[in-house]
Design an enzyme around this catalytic site. Structure first.
Site, PDB file in Angstrom:
ATOM      1  N   LYS A  68      51.993  -6.854  27.185  1.00  0.00           N
ATOM      2  CA  LYS A  68      51.339  -6.964  28.505  1.00  0.00           C
ATOM      3  C   LYS A  68      52.225  -6.474  29.659  1.00  0.00           C
ATOM      4  O   LYS A  68      51.715  -6.051  30.690  1.00  0.00           O
ATOM      5  CB  LYS A  68      50.926  -8.414  28.768  1.00  0.00           C
ATOM      6  CG  LYS A  68      49.740  -8.832  27.936  1.00  0.00           C
ATOM      7  CD  LYS A  68      49.310 -10.250  28.240  1.00  0.00           C
ATOM      8  CE  LYS A  68      48.137 -10.616  27.367  1.00  0.00           C
ATOM      9  NZ  LYS A  68      47.641 -11.969  27.582  1.00  0.00           N
ATOM     10  N   ASN A 149      61.767 -21.869  28.954  1.00  0.00           N
ATOM     11  CA  ASN A 149      61.656 -20.684  28.085  1.00  0.00           C
ATOM     12  C   ASN A 149      62.882 -20.547  27.198  1.00  0.00           C
ATOM     13  O   ASN A 149      63.962 -21.022  27.524  1.00  0.00           O
ATOM     14  CB  ASN A 149      61.478 -19.397  28.912  1.00  0.00           C
ATOM     15  CG  ASN A 149      60.961 -18.245  28.065  1.00  0.00           C
ATOM     16  OD1 ASN A 149      59.979 -18.415  27.341  1.00  0.00           O
ATOM     17  ND2 ASN A 149      61.606 -17.092  28.114  1.00  0.00           N
TER      18      ASN A 149
HETATM   19  P1  NAP Z   1      54.460 -12.559  25.038  1.00  0.00           P
HETATM   20  O1  NAP Z   1      54.414 -11.776  26.277  1.00  0.00           O
HETATM   21  O2  NAP Z   1      54.999 -11.934  23.803  1.00  0.00           O
HETATM   22  O3  NAP Z   1      55.304 -13.904  25.332  1.00  0.00           O
HETATM   23  C1  NAP Z   1      55.559 -14.813  24.293  1.00  0.00           C
HETATM   24  C2  NAP Z   1      56.209 -16.068  24.834  1.00  0.00           C
HETATM   25  O4  NAP Z   1      56.341 -16.980  23.727  1.00  0.00           O
HETATM   26  C3  NAP Z   1      57.593 -15.853  25.404  1.00  0.00           C
HETATM   27  O5  NAP Z   1      57.837 -16.803  26.418  1.00  0.00           O
HETATM   28  C4  NAP Z   1      58.478 -16.135  24.186  1.00  0.00           C
HETATM   29  O6  NAP Z   1      59.764 -16.579  24.535  1.00  0.00           O
HETATM   30  C5  NAP Z   1      57.728 -17.293  23.558  1.00  0.00           C
HETATM   31  N1  NAP Z   1      57.993 -17.438  22.131  1.00  0.00           N
HETATM   32  C6  NAP Z   1      57.427 -16.724  21.115  1.00  0.00           C
HETATM   33  N2  NAP Z   1      57.913 -17.160  19.937  1.00  0.00           N
HETATM   34  C7  NAP Z   1      58.790 -18.152  20.210  1.00  0.00           C
HETATM   35  C8  NAP Z   1      59.606 -18.994  19.411  1.00  0.00           C
HETATM   36  N3  NAP Z   1      59.620 -18.901  18.074  1.00  0.00           N
HETATM   37  N4  NAP Z   1      60.381 -19.921  20.025  1.00  0.00           N
HETATM   38  C9  NAP Z   1      60.377 -20.026  21.376  1.00  0.00           C
HETATM   39  N5  NAP Z   1      59.626 -19.251  22.191  1.00  0.00           N
HETATM   40  C10 NAP Z   1      58.840 -18.325  21.618  1.00  0.00           C
HETATM   41  O7  NAP Z   1      52.993 -13.116  24.631  1.00  0.00           O
HETATM   42  P2  NAP Z   1      51.769 -13.486  25.595  1.00  0.00           P
HETATM   43  O8  NAP Z   1      50.903 -12.307  25.743  1.00  0.00           O
HETATM   44  O9  NAP Z   1      52.358 -14.173  26.784  1.00  0.00           O
HETATM   45  O10 NAP Z   1      50.950 -14.524  24.661  1.00  0.00           O
HETATM   46  C11 NAP Z   1      51.494 -15.788  24.334  1.00  0.00           C
HETATM   47  C12 NAP Z   1      50.439 -16.663  23.634  1.00  0.00           C
HETATM   48  O11 NAP Z   1      49.344 -16.902  24.514  1.00  0.00           O
HETATM   49  C13 NAP Z   1      49.828 -16.032  22.370  1.00  0.00           C
HETATM   50  O12 NAP Z   1      49.648 -17.052  21.418  1.00  0.00           O
HETATM   51  C14 NAP Z   1      48.476 -15.528  22.840  1.00  0.00           C
HETATM   52  O13 NAP Z   1      47.510 -15.481  21.800  1.00  0.00           O
HETATM   53  C15 NAP Z   1      48.110 -16.606  23.867  1.00  0.00           C
HETATM   54  N6  NAP Z   1      47.161 -16.133  24.878  1.00  0.00           N
HETATM   55  C16 NAP Z   1      45.947 -16.759  25.005  1.00  0.00           C
HETATM   56  C17 NAP Z   1      45.060 -16.336  25.954  1.00  0.00           C
HETATM   57  C18 NAP Z   1      43.712 -17.000  26.090  1.00  0.00           C
HETATM   58  O14 NAP Z   1      42.814 -16.384  26.682  1.00  0.00           O
HETATM   59  N7  NAP Z   1      43.537 -18.210  25.625  1.00  0.00           N
HETATM   60  C19 NAP Z   1      45.379 -15.272  26.820  1.00  0.00           C
HETATM   61  C20 NAP Z   1      46.635 -14.679  26.679  1.00  0.00           C
HETATM   62  C21 NAP Z   1      47.512 -15.106  25.709  1.00  0.00           C
HETATM   63  P3  NAP Z   1      60.968 -15.532  24.842  1.00  0.00           P
HETATM   64  O15 NAP Z   1      60.760 -15.079  26.267  1.00  0.00           O
HETATM   65  O16 NAP Z   1      62.190 -16.342  24.660  1.00  0.00           O
HETATM   66  O17 NAP Z   1      60.846 -14.407  23.846  1.00  0.00           O
END
Ligand code: NAP
Length: 271
Positions: A68, A149
């Site tokens: 994103k 975070n």
């Molecule tokens: P992203 O940009 O890749 O960000 C991922 C986030 O999760 C970062 O803060 C990352 O931390 C953290 N993270 C991932 N794995 C981790 C782990 N093992 N331990 C600790 N922190 C971890 O992804 P995103 O687009 O923000 O999406 C995140 C989630 O939201 C996904 O599950 C997605 O499906 C969901 N989502 C839902 C909706 C909805 O409409 N309901 C909309 C958007 C997203 P770091 O910064 O330390 O890497």
């Protein structure tokens, strides 16, 4: 019927196989008799994904983890709100130009509004693309934000942008106590298939809290199940997902889609 005039829409991300977006957008295309299909593409390099959108004359795309933010450098134009947020979750392709939007922030905030956000302490777990949109929405509603975070640099950067406090994830369970009015998990911790994982320590969850998890697969994460048992108000990711999807379909087609059809398509496609 798929034929040589069928228009193509897609979601790009990695991982992407959990996504319900193809089920819902295809159901809407069929309902509105639009000759289009929506597919899921799991890509490794954002630049190659963007090149493919142009080459294949794809009409619109949803963007998910982890692209994103990194995708923004490859777009021809970005809407002001998406620029302020610093993340794009929707692309519309018009006359060969890639236009970027963010439909996440309003969708995330709407289920929280009935509980009041102004002057509330709102703990946002995560600093990725979804967190950028959630933090922007909470800031606009005048909530007091705390960011947790794993990556310190990303967490501190987001906290600075919204005048928020920052706590590194590695330190959160070592505090004497921690309280907030609203807890929002925006990380992928607890998402299918790793459904046993939890983004927030259980000892801090108290009955007065509103706990929201934006993950929608599973519909109720371990964090939400535990918060429910402790007497909290809980909000799953389905509401945000539905509203951001409706906004995407409107951007692409100009039509307002049927939310009930979407709900049925999602429940039928559940893992
Ligand atoms: P992203 O940009 O890749 O960000 C991922 C986030 O999760 C970062 O803060 C990352 O931390 C953290 N993270 C991932 N794995 C981790 C782990 N093992 N331990 C600790 N922190 C971890 O992804 P995103 O687009 O923000 O999406 C995140 C989630 O939201 C996904 O599950 C997605 O499906 C969901 N989502 C839902 C909706 C909805 O409409 N309901 C909309 C958007 C997203 P770091 O910064 O330390 O890497």
């Amino acid at each position: 019927m798929i034929d040589s005039n069928t228009q193509l829409y897609c979601i790009i991300g990695n991982p992407v196989r959990h996504s319900k977006s193809p089920a819902i957008h295809n159901a809407w295309f069929q309902q509105h008799h639009i000759n289009a299909v929506y597919l899921a593409f799991e890509i490794d390099e954002v630049s190659k994904g963007v090149a493919a959108l142009k080459t294949l004359n794809i009409q619109g795309a949803s963007i998910t983890i982890p692209f994103k933010e990194s995708l923004m450098d490859h777009l021809d134009w970005i809407d002001d709100e998406a620029l302020n947020i610093g993340a794009v979750n929707t692309i519309k392709i018009k006359n060969g130009k890639l236009l970027g939007y963010n439909t996440d922030h309003k969708a995330a905030i709407s289920p929280l509004k009935p509980f009041g956000i102004k002057d509330k302490k709102v703990c946002i777990i995560g600093a990725g693309g979804a967190a950028q949109a959630v933090a922007y929405g909470i800031y606009k509603e005048k909530g007091n934000i705390v960011i947790i975070n794993r990556d310190k640099i990303k967490g501190e950067k987001l906290a600075l942008k919204y005048n928020a406090d920052f706590i590194p994830m590695a330190k959160i369970d070592k505090l004497d106590d921690f309280s907030a009015d609203i807890i929002i998990n925006t990380t992928s911790i607890g998402m299918y298939p790793n459904v046993e994982n939890m983004a927030f320590p259980s000892q801090y969850i108290k009955s007065h809290m509103v706990v929201m998890d934006i993950i929608y697969n599973p519909l109720k994460t371990k964090l939400l199940n535990l918060a429910h048992i402790k007497g909290c108000t809980t909000i799953g990711g389905l509401s945000m997902f539905m509203h951001q999807g409706v906004a995407q379909f409107k951007l692409w087609t100009g039509l307002t889609p049927d939310i009930d059809l979407m709900r049925r398509a999602m429940i039928n496609g559940e893992n």
